[in-house]
Design an enzyme around this catalytic site. Structure first.
Site, PDB file in Angstrom:
ATOM      1  N   HIS A 121       0.839  -1.208   0.000  1.00  0.00           N
ATOM      2  CA  HIS A 121       0.000   0.000   0.000  1.00  0.00           C
ATOM      3  C   HIS A 121       0.875   1.259   0.000  1.00  0.00           C
ATOM      4  CE1 HIS A 121      -3.026  -2.829   1.307  1.00  0.00           C
ATOM      5  NE2 HIS A 121      -2.584  -2.887   2.526  1.00  0.00           N
TER       6      HIS A 121
ATOM      7  N   ASP B 225      -4.854  -9.236   0.100  1.00  0.00           N
ATOM      8  CA  ASP B 225      -4.883  -8.522   1.377  1.00  0.00           C
ATOM      9  C   ASP B 225      -6.039  -8.948   2.292  1.00  0.00           C
ATOM     10  OD1 ASP B 225      -4.446  -6.714   3.402  1.00  0.00           O
ATOM     11  OD2 ASP B 225      -4.777  -4.925   2.230  1.00  0.00           O
TER      12      ASP B 225
END
Ligand code: ZN
Length: 466
Positions: free
Chosen positions: A281, A332
């Site tokens: 991220h 994720d």
């Protein structure tokens, strides 16, 4: 079907494909020879032999999924109700902490096993498991410090998925070594107990050919500079290093308040980026930070569907692509287990922001689908310390697309990935092989029925208190 638990078959296996995407590009009439789970030869313009297994459609490499928190699969889709007008990542995290409190080691195994079966069916054959759920509900270490890691390893072994285990060091709740909060009790280790855990994981993974071990810091919120330095000096200099970085604007502001530097800026200046790093991220970047990641050959660990789900923000993909940046995809929080959806979401996000089409290309690859798939393959390999791809010497992992779909059957090779990634919805991944073993046969894993039943009970227990 061969059991996923079986060791690699010593005999030679031959596979024939009318077309296959090799590391050198698309090829016709490809005969692949597999021995001890590896490709030992790949011949093009060949012909099937009497002993070769003829694959029923186009053959593609599988991908490594660079970022997973297995237990979060149990709450996928359960946080889509507005709690307040300012719902954000942080309100989602409160729910996640509540779920964490309910999970036993058995639950962790059941959830991870079903998740890993679903990953195989989705065309991922290696996963970077960013594993931070270490301790019991009270925050005490289990009798074996790697008890929860062992559940992850067992789930990978029983499903047949390759695992890059990333035991996470998580010590603090905010920049500058702030004390952890109650919701984080199951995650917390000191540097010393982390090194002990890491050593136990290393031992547990000994002689497991599909698996790898990495180093992992939860985020710059969760560790201090001396901790990072200590861990990197103590552990192997060859393992990949993963970290959450710059996912949220608040995280960036807190970083600036603490050190005067943004997260990626701080990491590069104080520790130093290189190709071992996977920055998960890396959403909020200045141009200088973005260029540093590209120049140092670190991998940006992008999780497009989760980042969209959590309202994180948009990765600056167009500029990063032009700078030759390396990236991989991760599922994720597992709101989606689809290579198609991850890659499509990544490209479409850039289009929506820029009000333009065909954004993520490179000078030497202007076909969007081909570029997306190739970059995800290369970045996934680097971040997970594996070599996937149809190439001699690589592990014999590959998948077969469903030739009965008109877009797959009719498309010329140059259009095939674009058709698949931009114009199909149902899963077209019919067969998946890992180290030469046929784990997904005709869309099905041999343990999926029993695994689904157990997972259904785990969802009821964790989310609906049944
Ligand atoms: Zn994450």
């Amino acid at each position: 079907m061969t059991s996923p638990n079986a060791s690699h078959c010593d005999s030679t296996q031959l596979y024939f494909a009318e077309r296959a995407l090799l590391s050198s590009g698309w090829a016709d009439n490809v005969l692949m020879t597999v021995q001890n789970g590896q490709f030992i030869s790949i011949d093009v313009d060949s012909a099937p032999t009497t002993t070769s297994h003829v694959l029923s459609g186009p053959v593609l490499p599988t991908l490594a999924n660079v970022h997973s928190h297995a237990f979060q699969r149990v709450m996928a889709g359960a946080a889509e109700v507005s709690l307040n007008p300012n719902d954000s990542f942080w309100s989602w995290r409160d729910l996640m902490y509540k779920v964490v409190q309910k999970l036993s080691p058995d639950d962790a195994y059941i959830i991870a096993k079903q998740l890993y079966i679903d990953m195989l069916k989705a065309g991922y054959t290696q996963v970077g498991e960013f594993h931070y759920l270490h301790h019991d509900r009270g925050g005490k270490h289990y009798g074996q410090i790697c008890e929860m890691s062992n559940q992850i390893i067992a789930a990978a072994n029983d499903s047949g998925l390759g695992l890059t285990l990333l035991p996470v060091l998580y010590s603090h709740s905010g920049f500058g070594g702030q004390a952890p909060n109650a919701g984080q009790a199951r995650f917390i280790n000191s540097t010393e107990s982390y090194l002990e855990l890491h050593q136990a994981c290393e031992k547990a993974l000994e002689n497991q050919a599909l698996h790898r071990l990495g180093i992992c810091f939860h985020s710059l919120r969760a560790v201090t500079k001396p901790q990072i330095e200590n861990v990197l000096q103590t552990l192997s200099k060859h393992r990949p290093i993963h970290i959450h970085i710059a996912e949220q604007q608040k995280e960036v502001q807190d970083s600036i308040a603490f050190s005067g530097q943004r997260p990626v800026e701080w990491l590069d200046n104080e520790i130093g980026l290189n190709e071992r790093w996977c920055l998960v991220h890396a959403t909020h970047l200045t141009a200088a930070e973005r260029q540093a990641i590209a120049k140092k050959h670190a991998v940006a660990g992008l999780c497009p569907t989760t980042e969209a789900n959590l309202g994180d923000g948009m990765f600056p993909g167009v500029a990063f692509e032009q700078e030759g940046g390396r990236w991989g995809i991760g599922s994720d929080s597992h709101v989606s287990l689809s290579i198609v959806e991850e890659l499509r979401t990544y490209e479409y996000g850039q289009r929506l922001r820029d009000q333009q089409r065909n954004r993520l290309y490179r000078a030497d690859q202007t076909s969007i689908g081909d570029n997306l798939f190739q970059q995800a393959l290369l970045g996934g390999n680097q971040a997970c310390d594996v070599s996937l791809g149809l190439n001699v010497g690589n592990r014999a992992d590959f998948m077969v697309l469903d030739e009965s779909h008109p877009f797959i059957a009719a498309s010329e090779a140059k259009d095939l990935l674009n058709r698949w990634l931009f114009a199909t919805n149902e899963s077209l991944i019919k067969d998946v092989f890992v180290a030469g073993q046929h784990l997904i046969q005709n869309f099905r894993h041999q343990q999926e029925e029993s695994s689904r039943l157990a997972f259904t009970q785990a969802i009821k227990k964790a989310i609906y208190h049944v």
